[in-house]
Design an enzyme around this catalytic site. Structure first.
Site, short mmCIF file in Angstrom:
data_model
loop_
_atom_site.label_atom_id
_atom_site.label_comp_id
_atom_site.label_asym_id
_atom_site.label_seq_id
_atom_site.Cartn_x
_atom_site.Cartn_y
_atom_site.Cartn_z
N ARG A 59 0.75 -1.19 -0.06
CA ARG A 59 -0.11 -0.14 -0.04
C ARG A 59 0.74 1.23 -0.09
NH1 ARG A 59 -2.12 1.02 6.06
NH2 ARG A 59 -0.53 -0.05 7.22
N SER A 110 -4.60 5.27 5.61
CA SER A 110 -4.27 3.79 5.31
C SER A 110 -3.89 3.71 4.00
CB SER A 110 -5.64 2.90 5.37
OG SER A 110 -5.88 3.05 6.82
N GLU A 133 -19.07 4.64 0.54
CA GLU A 133 -18.26 4.41 -0.73
C GLU A 133 -19.16 4.26 -1.90
OE1 GLU A 133 -18.51 2.72 2.30
OE2 GLU A 133 -16.49 2.86 3.05
N PHE A 143 -14.51 -2.87 0.76
CA PHE A 143 -15.32 -1.74 0.50
C PHE A 143 -15.01 -1.15 -0.84
CE2 PHE A 143 -13.76 -1.08 5.28
CZ PHE A 143 -14.76 -2.08 5.66
N HIS A 154 -5.41 -3.66 1.70
CA HIS A 154 -5.91 -4.40 2.84
C HIS A 154 -6.64 -5.68 2.10
CE1 HIS A 154 -4.71 -0.90 4.82
NE2 HIS A 154 -5.13 -1.34 6.14
N ASP A 197 -8.02 -7.47 12.18
CA ASP A 197 -9.44 -6.92 11.88
C ASP A 197 -10.27 -8.21 11.67
OD1 ASP A 197 -8.99 -4.46 12.49
OD2 ASP A 197 -8.82 -3.66 10.60
#
Lengths: 321, 280
Positions: free
Chosen positions: A16, A43, A64, A89, A115, A123
């Site tokens: 990322r 993030s 989103e 998402f 992610h 998570d």
């Protein structure tokens, strides 16, 4: 031809973070590049882009569905919007928005998803999307790219700006082996990357699993088995020519990915081989299950996404030759 | 264009709508008829737009988005009659190999359509994106969009309504077709969306109301909102219409949301609608 011994680990970095550097460079090269986010600018490592191009950054809040539509509208206005949020998402939450407003409408939107997969870690399963490649590759006209490390994610984030049409760019959260070319010169959308030439077996991998495929090939080499390693970073359009060329030579294939077996890279490879060159094929992927909380390495081990498992599958495929 | 001429043209648009839906024996006449005056005013009097050659980006043009895509007949009629494509092509509505799909799409390359709609609730988001693009390009023309009142039951609208106010998209004019009807019945019974004035005001939009079936009022309101643009707030027009307006037996009932007239009903409808120019 590239050899296994040519592959050098440079360092460990988050893919990322490669995206953050890539979109910054894309923004510098092309004033039409716009970054959107749904409350995840940190993030997705957008800080430098936001600082340098504040007017080209669009904060959408935790919404989103709207972000996907806003991106489509920006594309109508001639912009090159990059939507950024977690992979879950970016796909399952907004599938109909992507289907109608982006894919069916042929909009030049870059859906950038971090992610992804089990390596999101603690998570848990709500966030660990393992179905996204399948969902996105089914959409007509959608290009699906899963780069393998920091350097390649950066290269891909730059390359998609010049690539016309909707793109799904999938990457991850953890620090991971960084080993492809620093300048991204070994990356080309739609062109499989041959990392190591081999004779006995082809290992076709994408994303984080490419490094594990390299390590598996090293283990196999010690056993006297020559594995070809291909980084199939573009799942769609699939580089059928590279796949068939390798399979014709080795007559035995293993795929490896951080995704459900249903709908993933392995299924795409299986389809091509079944239609054009029936070849023994084994798959390393998640077996119709959700993930859970844990560290990335614990999760990869528990769900069978390891170099050892690639070796096991390789030997199974070899036995079927 | 003179008001009297716009009224005559709206009658012609209504003829197109009932003839298209009759020919296809499917489609949505009710909402299309109700919005015929508004769409005629927009395309023949209010918007600055260039039918030929159609340009997707619409630089220097006002841009329209139809969010409630099922009222495609009225959209196709005004597009054809303002020159985006041949009026004769209206005959292909909902037929195989047509550019006039049941719900509008860019996929077949029909000029005048900028995004697919049909799955409800997505148009306002696209309108917001196009509004930002215009601001980035210092293009002072406006973005218009049309939505059903029942469509506001889709949550994505409220994300977009928040977004437009937050980003001060004062070049966006969203119109809500408040006909109070949806497939399963009156909107107030299916899922009440009122008070829309209070809701949009609370979301920090400028709110206008008008009777969408009185041409003078439609023109006056649309001219007023152009003046009101650029003041830091997005604009919404709550447009009261009668579903099925202009065809007596279709008026005011959800029964005609999505069914086609038979031959006798078509004949009756055409008797009630003035022939302004000529049928396709």
């Amino acid at each position: 031809m590239p050899q296994l011994s040519d592959i050098k680990l440079l360092n460990e970095k988050e893919t990322r973070a490669g995206f953050g550097e890539g979109i910054l460079e894309a923004g510098r090269r092309n004033p039409r590049v716009i970054a959107l986010t749904a409350d995840l600018a940190g993030s997705l490592k957008l800080g430098p882009f936001m600082k340098e191009f504040p007017e080209r950054f669009v904060q959408c809040g935790i919404a989103e569905a709207n972000m996907m539509g806003v991106a489509a509208g920006l594309a109508i206005g001639g912009k090159i919007p990059y939507t950024t949020t977690f992979a879950n998402f970016s796909t399952s939450r907004v599938y109909d928005q992507i289907r109608q407003s982006i894919a069916y409408s042929g909009k030049n939107v870059k859906i950038c998803a971090s992610h992804a997969g089990l390596t999101l870690g603690e998570d848990g399963a709500t966030h660990q999307v393992l179905e996204d490649i399948g969902m996105m590759k089914m959409l007509p006209g959608m290009t699906v790219i899963v780069p393998c490390d920091f350097n390649q994610t950066k290269a891909a984030a730059i390359a998609i700006a010049d690539y016309q049409g909707p793109v799904y760019l999938r990457f991850g959260r953890p620090k991971w082996a960084n080993f492809t070319a620093e300048d991204g010169s070994d990356f080309q959308i739609g062109k499989a990357q041959l990392l190591a030439e081999g004779r006995d077996l082809s290992i076709i991998a994408c994303g984080h699993l490419v490094w594990l495929a390299v390590q598996a090939a090293q283990i196999l080499a010690e056993k006297g088995i020559s594995a070809e390693v291909i980084n199939m970073h573009t799942i769609k359009p699939l580089d059928e020519e590279a796949l068939l060329k390798s399979a014709a030579k080795t007559r035995c294939v293993v795929t490896a990915e951080e995704h459900q077996q249903n709908g993933g890279l392995g299924e795409s490879v299986a389809g091509v081989l079944a239609r054009k060159l029936p070849t023994p094929l084994e798959m390393v992927a998640v077996q119709d299950s959700f993930g859970e909380s844990g560290t990335p390495l614990q999760l990869l081990a528990k769900y069978g996404l390891t170099k050892e498992q690639i070796v096991v599958k390789a030997e199974a495929a070899l036995a079927r030759k | 264009m003179e008001i009297s001429e716009l009224k005559r043209l709206a009658g012609q648009v209504r003829r197109d709508i009932v003839r298209m839906v009759h020919a296809a024996q499917s489609g949505h006449p009710g909402g299309s008829l109700g919005c015929a005056d508004f769409m005629t005013a927009l395309y023949f009097h209010i918007m600055k737009h260039q039918p030929k050659p159609f340009k997707m980006e619409g630089r220097g043009e006002d841009i329209f988005f139809l969010s409630n895509g099922h009222i495609s007949p009225v959209f196709y009629s005004v597009l054809a009659r303002s020159g985006y494509f041949p009026v004769s092509e209206l005959a292909s509505f909902r037929k195989i190999n047509s550019r006039l799909q049941g719900h509008p799409t860019t996929h077949e390359g029909l000029p005048g359509v900028r995004i697919a709609s049909g799955s409800l609730g997505q148009g306002m988001s696209a309108a917001c994106g196009a509004a930002i693009a215009k601001k980035l390009d210092n293009d002072e023309r406006l973005i218009f969009s049309l939505h059903g009142d029942g469509e506001l039951q889709e949550g994505q609208n409220w994300e977009a309504i928040l977004f437009a106010a937050h980003h001060r998209l004062d070049n966006l004019v969203a119109t809500i077709d408040v006909n109070g009807q949806q497939i399963d019945g009156p909107t107030g019974l299916v899922m009440n969306v009122e008070s829309l004035n209070a809701k949009f005001s609370a979301f920090n939009w400028l709110v206008y109301e008008m009777d969408g079936n009185v041409m003078e009022e439609v023109i006056a309101t649309l001219e007023a909102v152009r003046e009101a643009a650029g003041q830091g707030k997005p604009i919404v027009i709550l447009m009261r219409t009668v579903m099925g307006k202009g065809v007596s037996f279709m008026e005011g009932t959800h029964e005609w949301h999505g069914i086609a007239p038979n031959d006798a009903q078509l004949e009756q409808a055409l008797k009630e609608l003035d022939l302004a120019t000529e049928d396709y």
